[in-house]
Scaffold this active site. Structure first.
Site, short mmCIF file in Angstrom:
data_model
loop_
_atom_site.label_atom_id
_atom_site.label_comp_id
_atom_site.label_asym_id
_atom_site.label_seq_id
_atom_site.Cartn_x
_atom_site.Cartn_y
_atom_site.Cartn_z
N GLY A 114 0.84 -1.20 0.00
CA GLY A 114 0.00 0.00 0.00
C GLY A 114 0.86 1.24 0.00
CG ASP A 160 5.50 -3.60 -4.92
OD1 ASP A 160 6.09 -4.69 -5.13
OD2 ASP A 160 6.05 -2.64 -4.36
CG ASP A 185 6.92 2.72 -7.33
OD1 ASP A 185 6.42 3.86 -7.40
OD2 ASP A 185 6.47 1.85 -6.59
#
Ligand code: AMP
Ligand code: MG
Length: 480
Positions: free
Chosen positions: A85, A247, A257
């Site tokens: 998350g 992720d 990311d």
């Protein structure tokens, strides 16, 4: 006033998919960099006082229409599933442009969220400027990427191995839906919630699959194709993402990311810069197989929608997955041919490409500059290219080039081979000056150089060379 046209569709999804959370105010926000060109692309008025931008894009003031949330997701990190998350990111909302394009506006480093676990939800100014530089470079290289709108320094300390000043990045993305989001929604939510989420993703990113016979399978196929194109592009410019956990893989095919990523200097497929990637799982030459591994995790979540009988669903998924390697190899070969100016396809091409790569590997030759040596005489002058083995290879290549249209080939090579990449030592120099010494000039020079990476410009020639020591000992770090 900095005014976004917020339309926050993610909040219509099931409440378990996110948490409402406000950024934690910072002591003394100071705008370090603002991307005016991107603001214009988004249709934002950037004629706003810097102090106001700093207040808004640090999270100290909440933008009108913003409904801040942290998104829930999971992910396989180095092969192991974890619940994750947004631990240090807050989605301010979705901005709709005049052309009806939807973008996530996210703050990275705005303080703790319910997903922060033991983290502080903060980021160092240096690491946020690093993401700004590299994401904008990837975009300028014409590779899909999240973008960077601004970095605000917080005037507060962030404690890592050393103490740094904090920074908040405003990240712009087509969305932040990850393979890890699918993993989270499928594992920890009911099937109805998952179906609604899949439909949402399809509508947002792949509306063309909606009316196909098997939308879930078509979605998977489309995502796979986007990922193949992305990785082939990374391979073209020598980019190593460094932490391709599920992720960190975006469903819409953007590079996302920016953590321990870096550009390769000397060519070697085993090149790794990330300090935590001890086994070389995310090495330069492994990226395609890792993408395939991640896509397998992705399609596992979709099986239930692909076919009611699980054996049949697996069979159908595998049929698509089996096309990954041949599709990747075909695109990779096309890309390498482009780098060498080979428009036609001849039988010996693959051999020609591999022998050049092998020569680079054996001689520690710079990946970027070796291709430039085939285009620009000044690169060819270097002592390394006077080597007999290279000359023999070059003769073969020149012979192969005889069937090509020379001018068109050279143009293709220019479009395929960047002259300027954000070399690690230049990035570090720029960050040292901007984040530690308060001197923005080196970063602005670097940003100007990487803005037009395919154009040879003598003004930026100092950015073309690898570091004297080859940069082999360079290390990058996650989550700083
Ligand atoms: P990353 O390595 O940036 O992909 O992050 C992996 C996970 O760690 C994500 O869930 C992040 O939100 C979380 N994370 C990284 N840094 C921090 C931090 N300083 N505070 C809280 N969570 C963090
Ligand atoms: Mg991440």
């Amino acid at each position: 006033m900095l005014q976004f046209n917020f339309d926050n569709s993610y909040l219509t999804l099931a409440p378990k998919l996110f948490e409402k959370v406000l950024p934690t105010a910072v002591y003394a926000p100071r705008l370090v960099i603002f991307n005016k060109a991107l603001a214009a692309e988004l249709g934002l008025n950037s004629d706003v006082a810097e102090e106001m931008i700093a207040e808004l894009l640090s999270g100290n003031k909440i933008l009108q229409g913003s409904q801040p949330i942290a998104q829930a997701y999971g992910g396989h990190q180095f092969g192991h599933f974890n619940m994750l998350g947004d631990g240090r990111a807050i989605l301010l909302g979705e901005h709709l442009t005049a052309q009806n394009r939807r973008f996530d506006i996210q703050l990275k480093g705005p303080g703790a969220t319910p997903y922060s676990r033991n983290g502080d939800g903060r980021a160092t100014l240096s690491s946020m400027l690093r993401e700004y530089i590299i994401s904008e470079a990837i975009h300028a290289l014409q590779i899909p990427s999240t973008r960077s709108l601004a970095v605000v320094a917080t005037g507060e300390e962030v404690h890592r191995e050393y103490t740094h000043e904090g920074g908040v990045l405003t990240r712009i993305a087509a969305s932040h839906i990850r393979v890890g989001t699918f993993e989270f929604v499928r594992r920890f939510n009911d099937l109805e919630t998952f179906k609604t989420f899949v439909d949402y993703t399809i509508q947002r990113h792949y509306p063309e699959v909606m009316n196909t016979e098997n939308p879930a399978l078509a979605l998977f196929t489309a995502v796979m194709e986007k990922q193949i194109t992305l990785i082939v592009n990374w391979m073209r410019v020598g980019f190593i993402h460094g932490v391709m956990n599920t992720d960190n893989m975006s469903i819409c095919g953007e590079t996302i990311d920016y953590g321990p990523c870096a550009f390769m200097n000397a060519y070697h497929p085993e090149t790794v810069f990330s300090s935590i990637d001890k086994g070389g799982r995310y090495a330069f030459g492994n990226q395609a197989q890792i993408a395939k591994w991640n896509l397998t995790r992705f399609v596992e979540t979709l099986l239930v929608l692909i076919h009611p009988e699980s054996d049949k669903a697996i069979e159908m998924a595998q049929e698509v997955l089996q096309t990954f390697n041949p599709k990747f190899e075909a695109q990779w070969l096309r890309m390498m041919r482009n780098k060498l100016g080979l428009m036609h396809e001849e039988e010996g091409d693959e051999q020609l490409i591999h022998s050049l790569l092998l020569w680079m590997q054996d001689h520690g030759a710079d990946y970027t500059n070796t291709f430039l040596a085939l285009i620009y005489p000044e690169f060819l002058k270097e002592a390394l290219y006077q080597n007999d083995a290279f000359k023999a290879w070059q003769q073969e290549w020149l012979k192969r080039m005889e069937i090509e249209n020379n001018l068109a080939s050279i143009e293709l090579m220019r479009q395929s081979n960047p002259v300027v990449i954000p070399r690690n030592h230049r990035v570090e120099e720029a960050l040292q000056a901007s984040a530690h010494d308060g001197d923005l000039a080196p970063m602005n020079n670097l940003l100007a150089a990487i803005a037009q990476p395919y154009q040879k410009n003598s003004e930026f020639s100092q950015f073309q060379n690898p570091p004297a020591d080859g940069g082999k000992n360079y290390k990058t770090y996650c989550g700083t």
